[in-house]
Write an enzyme that holds these catalytic residues in place. Sequence first.
Site, PDB file in Angstrom:
ATOM      1  N   TYR A 155      19.866  -2.554   2.054  1.00 19.65           N
ATOM      2  CA  TYR A 155      20.230  -3.648   1.021  1.00 19.65           C
ATOM      3  C   TYR A 155      20.763  -4.862   1.725  1.00 19.65           C
ATOM      4  O   TYR A 155      20.544  -5.950   1.372  1.00 19.65           O
ATOM      5  CB  TYR A 155      21.465  -3.030  -0.011  1.00 19.65           C
ATOM      6  CG  TYR A 155      22.117  -3.956  -0.966  1.00 19.65           C
ATOM      7  CD1 TYR A 155      21.341  -4.092  -2.228  1.00 19.65           C
ATOM      8  CD2 TYR A 155      23.250  -4.779  -0.687  1.00 19.65           C
ATOM      9  CE1 TYR A 155      21.813  -4.815  -3.023  1.00 19.65           C
ATOM     10  CE2 TYR A 155      23.565  -5.683  -1.789  1.00 19.65           C
ATOM     11  CZ  TYR A 155      23.002  -5.750  -2.910  1.00 19.65           C
ATOM     12  OH  TYR A 155      23.424  -6.635  -4.070  1.00 19.65           O
ATOM     13  N   LYS A 159      18.791  -8.351   1.588  1.00 18.95           N
ATOM     14  CA  LYS A 159      19.737  -9.871   1.141  1.00 18.95           C
ATOM     15  C   LYS A 159      19.717 -10.971   2.304  1.00 18.95           C
ATOM     16  O   LYS A 159      19.631 -12.196   1.862  1.00 18.95           O
ATOM     17  CB  LYS A 159      21.167  -9.462   0.708  1.00 18.95           C
ATOM     18  CG  LYS A 159      20.964  -8.618  -0.589  1.00 18.95           C
ATOM     19  CD  LYS A 159      20.676  -9.302  -1.825  1.00 18.95           C
ATOM     20  CE  LYS A 159      20.456  -8.386  -3.011  1.00 18.95           C
ATOM     21  NZ  LYS A 159      20.086  -9.301  -4.247  1.00 18.95           N
TER      22      LYS A 159
HETATM   23  P1  NAP Z   1      22.520  -4.900 -12.822  1.00 17.10           P
HETATM   24  O1  NAP Z   1      23.581  -4.915 -13.729  1.00 17.10           O
HETATM   25  O2  NAP Z   1      22.073  -3.484 -12.454  1.00 17.10           O
HETATM   26  O3  NAP Z   1      21.305  -5.812 -13.288  1.00 17.10           O
HETATM   27  C1  NAP Z   1      20.134  -5.831 -12.737  1.00 17.10           C
HETATM   28  C2  NAP Z   1      18.971  -6.098 -13.618  1.00 17.10           C
HETATM   29  O4  NAP Z   1      17.592  -6.024 -12.949  1.00 17.10           O
HETATM   30  C3  NAP Z   1      18.873  -4.586 -14.539  1.00 17.10           C
HETATM   31  O5  NAP Z   1      18.565  -5.154 -15.652  1.00 17.10           O
HETATM   32  C4  NAP Z   1      17.775  -3.876 -14.148  1.00 17.10           C
HETATM   33  O6  NAP Z   1      17.085  -2.972 -14.919  1.00 17.10           O
HETATM   34  C5  NAP Z   1      16.781  -5.062 -13.456  1.00 17.10           C
HETATM   35  N1  NAP Z   1      15.802  -4.735 -12.480  1.00 17.10           N
HETATM   36  C6  NAP Z   1      15.914  -3.809 -11.374  1.00 17.10           C
HETATM   37  N2  NAP Z   1      14.806  -3.579 -10.912  1.00 17.10           N
HETATM   38  C7  NAP Z   1      14.076  -4.696 -11.372  1.00 17.10           C
HETATM   39  C8  NAP Z   1      12.599  -5.011 -11.357  1.00 17.10           C
HETATM   40  N3  NAP Z   1      11.902  -4.519 -10.359  1.00 17.10           N
HETATM   41  N4  NAP Z   1      12.120  -5.828 -11.859  1.00 17.10           N
HETATM   42  C9  NAP Z   1      12.694  -6.491 -12.893  1.00 17.10           C
HETATM   43  N5  NAP Z   1      14.031  -6.396 -13.184  1.00 17.10           N
HETATM   44  C10 NAP Z   1      14.744  -5.223 -12.580  1.00 17.10           C
HETATM   45  O7  NAP Z   1      22.964  -5.737 -11.450  1.00 17.10           O
HETATM   46  P2  NAP Z   1      23.941  -6.802 -11.064  1.00 17.10           P
HETATM   47  O8  NAP Z   1      25.339  -6.105 -10.472  1.00 17.10           O
HETATM   48  O9  NAP Z   1      23.786  -7.801 -12.312  1.00 17.10           O
HETATM   49  O10 NAP Z   1      23.205  -7.559 -10.001  1.00 17.10           O
HETATM   50  C11 NAP Z   1      22.538  -8.788 -10.356  1.00 17.10           C
HETATM   51  C12 NAP Z   1      22.167  -9.377  -8.865  1.00 17.10           C
HETATM   52  O11 NAP Z   1      23.150  -9.806  -7.927  1.00 17.10           O
HETATM   53  C13 NAP Z   1      21.120  -8.133  -7.895  1.00 17.10           C
HETATM   54  O12 NAP Z   1      20.163  -8.984  -7.103  1.00 17.10           O
HETATM   55  C14 NAP Z   1      22.309  -7.595  -6.865  1.00 17.10           C
HETATM   56  O13 NAP Z   1      21.862  -7.444  -5.806  1.00 17.10           O
HETATM   57  C15 NAP Z   1      23.216  -8.979  -6.740  1.00 17.10           C
HETATM   58  N6  NAP Z   1      24.505  -8.645  -6.364  1.00 17.10           N
HETATM   59  C16 NAP Z   1      25.338  -7.979  -7.062  1.00 17.10           C
HETATM   60  C17 NAP Z   1      26.599  -7.896  -6.745  1.00 17.10           C
HETATM   61  C18 NAP Z   1      27.572  -7.097  -7.548  1.00 17.10           C
HETATM   62  O14 NAP Z   1      28.727  -6.758  -6.958  1.00 17.10           O
HETATM   63  N7  NAP Z   1      27.242  -6.376  -8.862  1.00 17.10           N
HETATM   64  C19 NAP Z   1      27.300  -8.449  -5.575  1.00 17.10           C
HETATM   65  C20 NAP Z   1      26.381  -9.266  -4.653  1.00 17.10           C
HETATM   66  C21 NAP Z   1      25.074  -9.189  -5.157  1.00 17.10           C
HETATM   67  P3  NAP Z   1      17.426  -1.739 -15.017  1.00 17.10           P
HETATM   68  O15 NAP Z   1      18.806  -1.696 -15.341  1.00 17.10           O
HETATM   69  O16 NAP Z   1      16.545  -1.154 -15.795  1.00 17.10           O
HETATM   70  O17 NAP Z   1      17.400  -0.880 -13.754  1.00 17.10           O
END
Ligand code: NAP
Length: 245
Positions: A155, A159
């Site tokens: 991861y 990133k």
């Molecule tokens: P999330 O709630 O899991 O949302 C991610 C979305 O992306 C989900 O709807 C997921 O679908 C979808 N997805 C997964 N694989 C995919 C693919 N191959 N093609 C298209 N869509 C796909 O995650 P989040 O926390 O909002 O994270 C959003 C972004 O922020 C990510 O890039 C994550 O790495 C980044 N981020 C998050 C955090 C945090 O603390 N939450 C911190 C730093 C960075 P499914 O649910 O069906 O898998």
Amino acid sequence: MMLEGKRVLVTGGASGIGASVAQICAEAGARIAVLDLDEATASAAARQLCGAGHLGYACDVSIAASVDAGFAAVEQAFGGIDAVVNCAGIWRPSSDGPITRVTDETWDKIIAVNLTGTFYVCRAAVAAMERVGGGSIVTVASVVAVTGWEKLNAYSASKGGVLSFSRALAIECGSKNIRVNCICPGVIETPMTQKTLAYSKPTVLPIGRLGRPEDIARTAAFLCSDWSSFTTASTVMVDGGFSAA
Ligand code: NAP
């Protein structure tokens, strides 16, 4: 109405940060296309979060043909794309460390979705934005792109790649009137982190709370808008001060 008249495409827009980006950009006047793995979920998110006239499409960002088809559908429906926010992403804390236990499958999958997926989406975004004379691309990395995180090897690598790629692309695209900026969220309470917050909660967090999806979404909306017209190649830490501390 900071985004009045803008056509904004959000990947991963059916959940967490992406859903909040879709909702807040719609509230700011944009027309929204939600792209996510499942068509019904993407369409429902567009309708429920943003309202009538906003659209949802199935798209797997790790497959180039799926990304290109998604962009073609949105361009046809909206007549162009002005801003793209890359929120699709995965993490697999249970299989992403320690290093001797990281499988090839885990490594390949995380790089395919988070890094290669961002490349496919940005490649399609630049082509689409050239057709309308410019635009704004927002990528989503993480604090771990800067700090690293113990036992999150794949991861962190994915990133870090997103962050470097965003800078390189921003330099290339300046003359095309396309801005590219990278948001690095700290720990945000979303479905992605819900199961693991108990042990991944940072011990040093100057602002005194975890992040909320809207903390990231408001920054993304600003970066999509003309209010950030001189901002490109930026790394925007939205982490409650975590990386500094
Ligand atoms: P999330 O709630 O899991 O949302 C991610 C979305 O992306 C989900 O709807 C997921 O679908 C979808 N997805 C997964 N694989 C995919 C693919 N191959 N093609 C298209 N869509 C796909 O995650 P989040 O926390 O909002 O994270 C959003 C972004 O922020 C990510 O890039 C994550 O790495 C980044 N981020 C998050 C955090 C945090 O603390 N939450 C911190 C730093 C960075 P499914 O649910 O069906 O898998």
